[in-house]
Structures are given as structure tokens and as C-alpha cells.
Design a protein around this motif. Structure first.
Motif, PDB file in Angstrom:
ATOM      1  N   TRP A  90       0.836  -1.195   0.000  1.00 34.64           N
ATOM      2  CA  TRP A  90       0.000   0.000   0.000  1.00 34.64           C
ATOM      3  C   TRP A  90       0.872   1.247   0.000  1.00 34.64           C
ATOM      4  O   TRP A  90       1.835   1.352   0.762  1.00 34.64           O
ATOM      5  N   TRP A  91       0.546   2.156  -0.885  1.00 36.46           N
ATOM      6  CA  TRP A  91       1.216   3.453  -0.967  1.00 36.46           C
ATOM      7  C   TRP A  91       0.182   4.539  -0.692  1.00 36.46           C
ATOM      8  O   TRP A  91      -0.973   4.411  -1.080  1.00 36.46           O
ATOM      9  N   ARG A  92       0.617   5.624  -0.051  1.00 37.42           N
ATOM     10  CA  ARG A  92      -0.299   6.722   0.259  1.00 37.42           C
ATOM     11  C   ARG A  92       0.292   8.044  -0.205  1.00 37.42           C
ATOM     12  O   ARG A  92       1.467   8.317   0.016  1.00 37.42           O
ATOM     13  N   GLY A  93      -0.549   8.838  -0.864  1.00 40.40           N
ATOM     14  CA  GLY A  93      -0.130  10.140  -1.370  1.00 40.40           C
ATOM     15  C   GLY A  93      -0.743  11.267  -0.560  1.00 40.40           C
ATOM     16  O   GLY A  93      -1.960  11.307  -0.380  1.00 40.40           O
ATOM     17  N   TYR A  94       0.093  12.154  -0.064  1.00 39.37           N
ATOM     18  CA  TYR A  94      -0.346  13.274   0.772  1.00 39.37           C
ATOM     19  C   TYR A  94      -0.023  14.605   0.101  1.00 39.37           C
ATOM     20  O   TYR A  94       1.049  14.754  -0.504  1.00 39.37           O
ATOM     21  N   LEU A 104      -4.138  13.391   3.326  1.00 38.60           N
ATOM     22  CA  LEU A 104      -4.125  12.186   2.504  1.00 38.60           C
ATOM     23  C   LEU A 104      -5.124  12.355   1.365  1.00 38.60           C
ATOM     24  O   LEU A 104      -6.283  12.671   1.599  1.00 38.60           O
ATOM     25  N   VAL A 105      -4.668  12.145   0.118  1.00 34.52           N
ATOM     26  CA  VAL A 105      -5.569  12.333  -1.027  1.00 34.52           C
ATOM     27  C   VAL A 105      -5.778  11.078  -1.861  1.00 34.52           C
ATOM     28  O   VAL A 105      -6.769  10.954  -2.568  1.00 34.52           O
ATOM     29  N   PHE A 106      -4.833  10.111  -1.800  1.00 33.77           N
ATOM     30  CA  PHE A 106      -5.065   8.861  -2.506  1.00 33.77           C
ATOM     31  C   PHE A 106      -4.237   7.734  -1.918  1.00 33.77           C
ATOM     32  O   PHE A 106      -3.225   7.960  -1.246  1.00 33.77           O
ATOM     33  N   SER A 107      -4.716   6.508  -2.151  1.00 35.18           N
ATOM     34  CA  SER A 107      -3.990   5.301  -1.753  1.00 35.18           C
ATOM     35  C   SER A 107      -3.879   4.402  -2.967  1.00 35.18           C
ATOM     36  O   SER A 107      -4.828   4.286  -3.750  1.00 35.18           O
ATOM     37  N   LEU A 108      -2.726   3.759  -3.140  1.00 31.80           N
ATOM     38  CA  LEU A 108      -2.511   2.856  -4.267  1.00 31.80           C
ATOM     39  C   LEU A 108      -2.222   1.458  -3.736  1.00 31.80           C
ATOM     40  O   LEU A 108      -1.397   1.285  -2.839  1.00 31.80           O
ATOM     41  N   GLN A 122      -4.492  -0.723  -8.282  1.00 30.33           N
ATOM     42  CA  GLN A 122      -5.704   0.077  -8.132  1.00 30.33           C
ATOM     43  C   GLN A 122      -5.449   1.259  -7.211  1.00 30.33           C
ATOM     44  O   GLN A 122      -4.651   1.183  -6.276  1.00 30.33           O
ATOM     45  N   VAL A 123      -6.133   2.375  -7.508  1.00 34.47           N
ATOM     46  CA  VAL A 123      -5.965   3.617  -6.756  1.00 34.47           C
ATOM     47  C   VAL A 123      -7.308   4.050  -6.190  1.00 34.47           C
ATOM     48  O   VAL A 123      -8.323   4.061  -6.902  1.00 34.47           O
ATOM     49  N   THR A 124      -7.314   4.400  -4.913  1.00 35.18           N
ATOM     50  CA  THR A 124      -8.519   4.878  -4.246  1.00 35.18           C
ATOM     51  C   THR A 124      -8.316   6.329  -3.838  1.00 35.18           C
ATOM     52  O   THR A 124      -7.298   6.658  -3.213  1.00 35.18           O
ATOM     53  N   LEU A 125      -9.263   7.184  -4.195  1.00 39.11           N
ATOM     54  CA  LEU A 125      -9.188   8.586  -3.793  1.00 39.11           C
ATOM     55  C   LEU A 125      -9.779   8.742  -2.397  1.00 39.11           C
ATOM     56  O   LEU A 125     -10.670   7.998  -1.997  1.00 39.11           O
ATOM     57  N   LYS A 128     -12.879   7.992   1.036  1.00 40.20           N
ATOM     58  CA  LYS A 128     -13.505   6.869   0.350  1.00 40.20           C
ATOM     59  C   LYS A 128     -15.020   6.987   0.433  1.00 40.20           C
ATOM     60  O   LYS A 128     -15.567   7.384   1.449  1.00 40.20           O
ATOM     61  N   GLY A 129     -15.684   6.612  -0.651  1.00 37.39           N
ATOM     62  CA  GLY A 129     -17.139   6.592  -0.652  1.00 37.39           C
ATOM     63  C   GLY A 129     -17.649   5.214  -0.270  1.00 37.39           C
ATOM     64  O   GLY A 129     -16.911   4.231  -0.255  1.00 37.39           O
ATOM     65  N   ARG A 130     -18.907   5.118   0.036  1.00 36.68           N
ATOM     66  CA  ARG A 130     -19.497   3.828   0.398  1.00 36.68           C
ATOM     67  C   ARG A 130     -19.506   2.897  -0.817  1.00 36.68           C
ATOM     68  O   ARG A 130     -19.789   3.311  -1.934  1.00 36.68           O
ATOM     69  N   ASN A 131     -19.202   1.634  -0.565  1.00 31.20           N
ATOM     70  CA  ASN A 131     -19.212   0.607  -1.605  1.00 31.20           C
ATOM     71  C   ASN A 131     -18.284   0.940  -2.775  1.00 31.20           C
ATOM     72  O   ASN A 131     -18.551   0.556  -3.904  1.00 31.20           O
ATOM     73  N   ARG A 132     -17.213   1.687  -2.483  1.00 33.40           N
ATOM     74  CA  ARG A 132     -16.269   2.054  -3.531  1.00 33.40           C
ATOM     75  C   ARG A 132     -14.889   1.571  -3.125  1.00 33.40           C
ATOM     76  O   ARG A 132     -14.299   2.101  -2.199  1.00 33.40           O
ATOM     77  N   HIS A 133     -14.407   0.563  -3.804  1.00 30.29           N
ATOM     78  CA  HIS A 133     -13.126  -0.016  -3.440  1.00 30.29           C
ATOM     79  C   HIS A 133     -11.967   0.641  -4.179  1.00 30.29           C
ATOM     80  O   HIS A 133     -10.835   0.613  -3.707  1.00 30.29           O
TER      81      HIS A 133
END
Length: 202
Positions: A90-94, A104-108, A122-125, A128-133
């Protein structure tokens, strides 16, 4: 390509353009700022740079800078025993504030090679929203400089490829579609560069 639509920026709206952006990435020797690369526009002006990629930057800390050298993104590879036992890295972008990590703005998520099976990056902004992986995924081969960053709808945000006689692993092209955050795209590429610079895939 379709008409330009407003897309929420990840880093800042100043890095979003209403027209397609063609960027060139040139990797630096690993002895310069821990490796990394410089990103130029079509006029050969430096618009971004990344410090800390490659083998010397294997500690998993990357800094994305704008064309003036200001730090705009701090990227960190998550560590610890929980991470060691996880099937993914897991990587995290701040965002940075006065040079220090702030929001924190995104996780990869990068699946670890297990029995030589590969998963999609996969990248998550955030938030996080519900039911959004995940919000974006990387398809294709970054090692061969032939891949794309796509959103959940399958639309290409950025295409990575080689073009021209001098193009190759250390000099390649990134085409960012209108509306997408170019700094975010460079941040994702920085992580991909570090992943493939520090580890051997199956």
C-alpha cells in the motif's frame, strides 16, 4: 475523446487542463536525488520532477515537485508487520504543507506477486465513498512502457507509451486527457517506477 468535462482534481485544479497534455518523462541517474525523473511539456519546459525513485529510493518515500521545485505531493509506502503480512503493498499520497505531509488524497494498492500471479494496480481517492473499493486502475505493462490509467467507468485518464527514436524505458511519453489532474498522474507513475525499480516481478 469527447467533450471536456469537469473532473474533481486530486492535487489541485491548477494541474488540470481543458486540453490534452503530452508530457515526456526522462529518468535521472540513481545518484541524483535518489533517482527519480523529470517531466517536461511539449516546449521542453520542466513541469514536474520526482525525487526518490529507483533502487536508492527503495525506502518507499517519494516527493513530487512542480516546475518551480516546490514539493506538492509526498508519497509513502506503508510498512509495519500488518503490511508485511498483507497480500498487497500500500502506498499513500499526501498533499504537502510547508514541505511536510498534510492531507491524505489517494492510496494505491499493488498486489504482491503470489505464485507468479499478478493483480491490477488500483488507486482509491480519499475520502472513500461507500461501496467504492477503487477509483482508478492501471492496465497494461509499465515495464514495457505500454499501459493506461483508467477510471472506474473505463475511460482513459492517461496513456503511457514510447514514441520516437530515443524513446525507451528511460525516456517515454505520457498523454493526459483533458480535465485530469496531471500531478496525480505523475504521482501514480512515480509509484510504478519505484515498484519496478526495487523489485523483481514473476
Amino acid at each position: 475523446m469527447g467533450a471536456y468535462t469537469t473532473i474533481a482534481p486530486v492535487v489541485s485544479k491548477i494541474f488540470c487542463s481543458s486540453s490534452q497534455a503530452v508530457l515526456m518523462v526522462r529518468r535521472r541517474p540513481p545518484t541524483v536525488n535518489g533517482g527519480g525523473f523529470v517531466v517536461t511539456d511539449q516546449d521542453q519546459r520542466a513541469v514536474f520532477s520526482v525525487d526518490g525513485c529507483g533502487i536508492i529510493g527503495a525506502s518507499g518515500q517519494l516527493i513530487v515537485r512542480d516546475g518551480d521545485g516546490n514539493a506538492i505531493l509526498f508519497i509513502h509506502k506503508k510498512g509495519g508487520i500488518v503490511q508485511a503480512l498483507s497480500v498487497s503493498n500500500w502506498w499513500r499520497g499526501y498533499l504537502t504543507d510547508y514541505g511536510e505531509p498534510s492531507k491524505l488524497v489517494f492510496s494505491l494498492q499493488d498486489p504482491k506477486p503470489v505464485l507468479c500471479m499478478k493483480g491490477d494496480v488500483q488507486v482509491t481517492l480519499e475520502p472513500k465513498g461507500r461501496n467504492r473499493h477503487w477509483d482508478y486502475e492501471v492496465t497494461g505493462s509499465f515495464v514495457q512502457r505500454s499501459c493506461a490509467i483508467k477510471n472506474r467507468a473505463g475511460h482513459v485518464a492517461a496513456q503511457i507509451g514510447v514514441k520516437g527514436m530515443l524513446a525507451g524505458r528511460d525516456f517515454y511519453q505520457v498523454v493526459v486527457q483533458p480535465g485530469y489532474d496531471q500531478a496525480f498522474v505523475v504521482g501514480v507513475i512515480a509509484i510504478l517506477d519505484n515498484i519496478h525499480g526495487e523489485s523483481t516481478r514473476c
